[in-house]
Design a protein around this motif. Structure first.
Motif, PDB file in Angstrom:
ATOM      1  N   THR A   1      32.724  34.656  50.488  1.00  0.00           N
ATOM      2  CA  THR A   1      32.070  35.954  50.249  1.00  0.00           C
ATOM      3  C   THR A   1      33.071  36.860  49.624  1.00  0.00           C
ATOM      4  O   THR A   1      34.008  37.107  50.174  1.00  0.00           O
ATOM      5  CB  THR A   1      31.335  36.256  51.779  1.00  0.00           C
ATOM      6  N   ALA A   2      32.221  37.261  48.561  1.00  0.00           N
ATOM      7  CA  ALA A   2      33.068  38.360  47.857  1.00  0.00           C
ATOM      8  C   ALA A   2      33.167  39.777  48.437  1.00  0.00           C
ATOM      9  O   ALA A   2      32.027  40.054  48.883  1.00  0.00           O
ATOM     10  CB  ALA A   2      32.836  38.531  46.427  1.00  0.00           C
ATOM     11  N   ALA A   3      34.263  40.537  48.783  1.00  0.00           N
ATOM     12  CA  ALA A   3      33.905  41.881  49.225  1.00  0.00           C
ATOM     13  C   ALA A   3      33.687  42.564  48.173  1.00  0.00           C
ATOM     14  O   ALA A   3      33.747  42.470  47.098  1.00  0.00           O
ATOM     15  CB  ALA A   3      35.311  42.433  49.625  1.00  0.00           C
ATOM     16  N   ALA A   4      32.415  43.526  48.468  1.00  0.00           N
ATOM     17  CA  ALA A   4      31.734  44.327  47.543  1.00  0.00           C
ATOM     18  C   ALA A   4      32.539  45.492  47.085  1.00  0.00           C
ATOM     19  O   ALA A   4      32.349  46.046  46.051  1.00  0.00           O
ATOM     20  CB  ALA A   4      30.455  44.851  48.074  1.00  0.00           C
ATOM     21  N   THR A   5      33.553  46.018  47.753  1.00  0.00           N
ATOM     22  CA  THR A   5      34.438  47.087  47.559  1.00  0.00           C
ATOM     23  C   THR A   5      35.780  46.753  48.056  1.00  0.00           C
ATOM     24  O   THR A   5      35.999  46.433  49.324  1.00  0.00           O
ATOM     25  CB  THR A   5      33.973  48.297  48.352  1.00  0.00           C
ATOM     26  N   PHE A   6      36.669  47.050  46.986  1.00  0.00           N
ATOM     27  CA  PHE A   6      38.064  47.018  47.354  1.00  0.00           C
ATOM     28  C   PHE A   6      38.735  48.016  46.422  1.00  0.00           C
ATOM     29  O   PHE A   6      38.426  48.328  45.200  1.00  0.00           O
ATOM     30  CB  PHE A   6      38.812  45.557  47.206  1.00  0.00           C
ATOM     31  N   THR A   7      39.996  48.569  46.847  1.00  0.00           N
ATOM     32  CA  THR A   7      40.813  49.295  46.045  1.00  0.00           C
ATOM     33  C   THR A   7      42.286  48.744  45.991  1.00  0.00           C
ATOM     34  O   THR A   7      42.891  48.650  47.056  1.00  0.00           O
ATOM     35  CB  THR A   7      40.937  50.825  46.497  1.00  0.00           C
ATOM     36  N   VAL A   8      42.921  48.693  44.563  1.00  0.00           N
ATOM     37  CA  VAL A   8      44.136  48.232  44.746  1.00  0.00           C
ATOM     38  C   VAL A   8      44.827  49.539  44.547  1.00  0.00           C
ATOM     39  O   VAL A   8      44.930  50.369  43.456  1.00  0.00           O
ATOM     40  CB  VAL A   8      44.363  47.525  43.110  1.00  0.00           C
ATOM     41  N   VAL A   9      45.790  49.661  45.904  1.00  0.00           N
ATOM     42  CA  VAL A   9      46.403  50.890  45.973  1.00  0.00           C
ATOM     43  C   VAL A   9      47.886  50.817  45.272  1.00  0.00           C
ATOM     44  O   VAL A   9      48.239  51.841  44.609  1.00  0.00           O
ATOM     45  CB  VAL A   9      46.748  51.153  47.496  1.00  0.00           C
ATOM     46  N   SER A  10      48.440  49.508  45.146  1.00  0.00           N
ATOM     47  CA  SER A  10      49.759  49.257  44.434  1.00  0.00           C
ATOM     48  C   SER A  10      49.849  47.657  44.091  1.00  0.00           C
ATOM     49  O   SER A  10      48.954  46.896  44.548  1.00  0.00           O
ATOM     50  CB  SER A  10      50.742  49.877  45.169  1.00  0.00           C
ATOM     51  N   ASP A  11      50.910  47.555  43.693  1.00  0.00           N
ATOM     52  CA  ASP A  11      51.166  46.130  43.532  1.00  0.00           C
ATOM     53  C   ASP A  11      51.449  45.174  44.823  1.00  0.00           C
ATOM     54  O   ASP A  11      51.165  44.174  44.716  1.00  0.00           O
ATOM     55  CB  ASP A  11      52.383  46.023  42.618  1.00  0.00           C
ATOM     56  N   SER A  12      51.433  46.019  45.960  1.00  0.00           N
ATOM     57  CA  SER A  12      51.687  45.513  47.038  1.00  0.00           C
ATOM     58  C   SER A  12      50.757  45.708  48.088  1.00  0.00           C
ATOM     59  O   SER A  12      50.776  45.331  49.274  1.00  0.00           O
ATOM     60  CB  SER A  12      53.037  45.791  47.771  1.00  0.00           C
ATOM     61  N   GLN A  13      49.604  46.455  47.835  1.00  0.00           N
ATOM     62  CA  GLN A  13      48.563  46.802  48.971  1.00  0.00           C
ATOM     63  C   GLN A  13      47.154  47.061  48.105  1.00  0.00           C
ATOM     64  O   GLN A  13      46.993  47.420  47.213  1.00  0.00           O
ATOM     65  CB  GLN A  13      49.189  48.086  49.636  1.00  0.00           C
ATOM     66  N   ILE A  14      46.445  46.537  49.007  1.00  0.00           N
ATOM     67  CA  ILE A  14      44.919  46.582  48.824  1.00  0.00           C
ATOM     68  C   ILE A  14      44.288  46.960  50.009  1.00  0.00           C
ATOM     69  O   ILE A  14      44.266  46.385  50.856  1.00  0.00           O
ATOM     70  CB  ILE A  14      44.175  45.261  48.323  1.00  0.00           C
ATOM     71  N   THR A  15      43.332  47.896  49.868  1.00  0.00           N
ATOM     72  CA  THR A  15      42.395  48.225  50.914  1.00  0.00           C
ATOM     73  C   THR A  15      41.160  47.543  50.508  1.00  0.00           C
ATOM     74  O   THR A  15      40.535  47.656  49.181  1.00  0.00           O
ATOM     75  CB  THR A  15      42.132  49.775  51.209  1.00  0.00           C
ATOM     76  N   VAL A  16      40.292  47.045  51.469  1.00  0.00           N
ATOM     77  CA  VAL A  16      38.899  46.137  51.139  1.00  0.00           C
ATOM     78  C   VAL A  16      38.271  46.588  52.342  1.00  0.00           C
ATOM     79  O   VAL A  16      38.564  46.555  53.561  1.00  0.00           O
ATOM     80  CB  VAL A  16      39.332  44.893  50.982  1.00  0.00           C
ATOM     81  N   VAL A  17      36.902  46.792  52.088  1.00  0.00           N
ATOM     82  CA  VAL A  17      35.797  46.714  53.014  1.00  0.00           C
ATOM     83  C   VAL A  17      35.235  45.352  53.280  1.00  0.00           C
ATOM     84  O   VAL A  17      34.654  44.867  52.474  1.00  0.00           O
ATOM     85  CB  VAL A  17      34.577  47.745  52.737  1.00  0.00           C
ATOM     86  N   ALA A  18      35.492  45.017  54.468  1.00  0.00           N
ATOM     87  CA  ALA A  18      35.168  43.628  54.751  1.00  0.00           C
ATOM     88  C   ALA A  18      33.558  43.369  54.790  1.00  0.00           C
ATOM     89  O   ALA A  18      32.694  44.181  55.319  1.00  0.00           O
ATOM     90  CB  ALA A  18      35.670  43.290  56.360  1.00  0.00           C
ATOM     91  N   PRO A  19      33.062  42.346  54.266  1.00  0.00           N
ATOM     92  CA  PRO A  19      31.672  41.895  54.443  1.00  0.00           C
ATOM     93  C   PRO A  19      31.405  41.131  55.406  1.00  0.00           C
ATOM     94  O   PRO A  19      31.968  40.959  56.395  1.00  0.00           O
ATOM     95  CB  PRO A  19      31.686  40.830  53.120  1.00  0.00           C
ATOM     96  N   ALA A  20      29.951  40.910  55.792  1.00  0.00           N
ATOM     97  CA  ALA A  20      29.776  40.509  56.950  1.00  0.00           C
ATOM     98  C   ALA A  20      29.987  39.117  56.939  1.00  0.00           C
ATOM     99  O   ALA A  20      30.201  38.499  56.140  1.00  0.00           O
ATOM    100  CB  ALA A  20      28.022  40.559  57.020  1.00  0.00           C
ATOM    101  N   GLY A  21      29.911  38.532  58.328  1.00  0.00           N
ATOM    102  CA  GLY A  21      30.330  37.361  58.488  1.00  0.00           C
ATOM    103  C   GLY A  21      29.836  36.360  59.556  1.00  0.00           C
ATOM    104  O   GLY A  21      29.353  37.216  60.431  1.00  0.00           O
ATOM    105  N   VAL A  22      30.369  35.307  59.826  1.00  0.00           N
ATOM    106  CA  VAL A  22      29.898  34.651  61.143  1.00  0.00           C
ATOM    107  C   VAL A  22      31.217  34.387  62.137  1.00  0.00           C
ATOM    108  O   VAL A  22      32.365  34.703  61.442  1.00  0.00           O
ATOM    109  CB  VAL A  22      29.318  33.301  60.900  1.00  0.00           C
ATOM    110  N   ALA A  23      30.837  34.502  63.270  1.00  0.00           N
ATOM    111  CA  ALA A  23      31.787  34.313  64.307  1.00  0.00           C
ATOM    112  C   ALA A  23      33.019  33.354  63.863  1.00  0.00           C
ATOM    113  O   ALA A  23      32.687  32.297  63.625  1.00  0.00           O
ATOM    114  CB  ALA A  23      31.484  34.257  65.740  1.00  0.00           C
TER     115      ALA A  23
END
Length: 483
Positions: free
Chosen positions: A352-374
């Motif tokens: 499942t592809a995350a709908a939203t993510f931000t490349v903060v730097s070459d070493s860090q990304i923030t991402v909003v997790a999509p829904a998933g199963v346990a």
């Protein structure tokens, strides 16, 4: 000559010598052919009525005959057709060129010292002469040969650039005495006879497909095809970046790409390529090192290079994910750390592809997790350099608390309360009302918590995990008895 009383003329003399021939055109005109002679002589006409006066004179000019010094080449096939160059003097006004008794097929007087003639068919050795008004030249021999005509079997390469300059190898038979190599009507820039079966020639400039022929004293060979190609011109590479491991397919665009023989990325040949049209080629990129490289295409028409037009990109590397778990519904923000993350095009939680993510730097990304199963899933990052190694992220169901034991205690707190339920293993916080308290996770179904002090009365107990929050239970503080 003109006069009167010419009817019935029986003789025309130039001096004492009769004319070679004459014709009485009318009573006042005769046409006559002069005999050999010299100096100035009297011209007379004799008829049955007598001989004319001797007042008319004719002067023989002192002309010298032509001199022939050489015939090049001095031999040719019995079928004729050899172009020869005659050199000498006194050729101006030449009326004939003879090979033995046979006139040349054709001839051209280039100057007073040169004639170009085409030999007629003949046999053995004959004498070549030039005839002018001044006479016939001396003789120079020309030999008819029975040399077999040359025959071509192959040419390699069979194509090259329109600008010429390609060195080609001709193979065949009877090539040892080659006097010319032609590409269509154009002579080769140069050629070298290696043997009777091998000639190396440099192609002249040209266009289209032409027939290459070899000429020897035995004749001219059959033609063999040679094609001229316009120089290629690369204009684009798409996509223009990819992994250092190679293996991805790119599209090259441009002009005159037909017949491509090589495509290189830097100094490394493409793994493979397919010519789709004169303007489009697809190529499989070879492995390379991170950074820009030139892309070069080679065709029979030449070479074209696009400088720094393709970029090798390092594959992304993931080191950690924080937090490492979250609710089934997703929506929480997760921080990924690693290397080579610039240019990220996708972040996946399992498939499942995350709908939203931000490349903060070459070493860090923030991402909003999509829904998933346990359960745990692999988190990966994709860039032009490829797909990263996976790091584990766990989807957790929300906690539930089904029982408290005991469900009441003193206002002074200090007692231990056992919480029974499900999905408790990842508990991060236990609240009595709004007051956090110490706790110990015994299992996924049990937590032991320390009841904090507080006013008498009921208070809600909240359990918080990365999977969610449970706030459906009540604990009652009871005041101490009074006497």
């Amino acid at each position: 000559m003109t006069g009167t009383g010419f009817t019935g003329a029986t003789t025309v003399r130039f001096g004492a010598t009769p004319a070679t021939s004459f014709t009485v055109n009318s009573d006042t005109q005769i046409t006559a052919t002069t005999p050999l002679g010299s100096g100035t002589v009297q011209v007379t006409v004799t008829t049955p009525s007598g001989t004319s006066n001797q007042f008319v004179t004719y002067t023989y000019a002192t002309t010298s005959g032509p001199t022939l010094t050489s015939v090049v080449p001095s031999s040719g096939p019995t079928a004729g057709g050899t172009t020869v160059t005659l050199t000498g003097t006194g050729f101006t006004g030449a009326t004939a060129v003879h090979f033995g008794a046979t006139p040349a097929t054709s001839f051209t007087v280039n100057s007073d010292t040169q004639i170009t003639a085409t030999s007629p068919a003949g046999t053995e050795t004959v004498q070549v002469t030039v005839v002018t008004a001044g006479g016939t030249s001396n003789e120079v021999p020309f030999t008819y040969t029975t040399t077999p005509a040359p025959a071509l079997a192959s040419i390699a390469p069979s194509s090259g650039p329109a600008a010429g300059g390609t060195t080609v190898a001709l193979t065949g038979t009877s090539l040892a005495t080659a006097s010319s190599v032609r590409f269509g009507a154009t002579p080769a820039t140069s050629f070298t006879v290696v043997s009777g079966t091998h000639i190396v020639a440099v192609a002249p400039a040209g266009t289209g497909t032409v027939q290459v022929t070899v000429t020897t004293p035995g004749g001219t060979s059959n033609g063999i095809s040679y094609s001229y190609f316009a120089a290629p011109a690369l204009s684009g590479v798409s996509p223009n970046e990819g992994p250092t491991a190679g293996g991805n397919t790119v599209t090259l665009s441009g002009a005159n790409l037909t017949g491509a023989t090589a495509i290189t990325f830097g100094a490394t040949p493409a793994t493979s390529f397919t010519i789709l049209s004169p303007t489009v080629i697809t190529a499989v990129v070879p492995a390379g090192t991170a950074g820009p490289v030139d892309v070069t295409i080679t065709t029979p028409g030449g070479t074209s290079t696009l400088s720094s037009s393709y970029f090798y990109v390092n594959a992304p590397i993931l080191i950690s994910v924080a937090p490492g778990a979250g609710p089934l519904s997703g929506g929480n923000t997760v921080t990924l750390t690693g290397n080579h993350l610039i240019g990220t095009t996708a972040v996946h939680f399992a498939t499942t592809a995350a709908a939203t993510f931000t490349v903060v730097s070459d070493s860090q990304i923030t991402v909003v997790a999509p829904a998933g199963v346990a359960g745990p899933v692999a988190v990966t990052v994709s860039t032009a350099g490829g797909t990263s190694n996976p790091v584990s992220y766990t989807y957790l169901a929300a906690p539930t608390v089904t029982a408290l034991s005991p469900d009441q205690g003193p206002t002074s707190g200090g007692n231990t309360v056992t919480l029974t339920g499900t999905n408790l293993a990842q508990t991060t916080t236990v609240l009595f009302g709004t007051t956090p308290t110490g706790f110990t996770v015994v299992s996924d179904n049990h937590i032991v918590a320390d009841a904090p002090p507080g006013p008498a009365g009921p208070v809600g107990i909240t359990v918080i995990t990365p999977g969610g929050t449970n706030a459906a239970n009540t604990y009652t503080r009871v005041p101490a008895p009074g006497i």
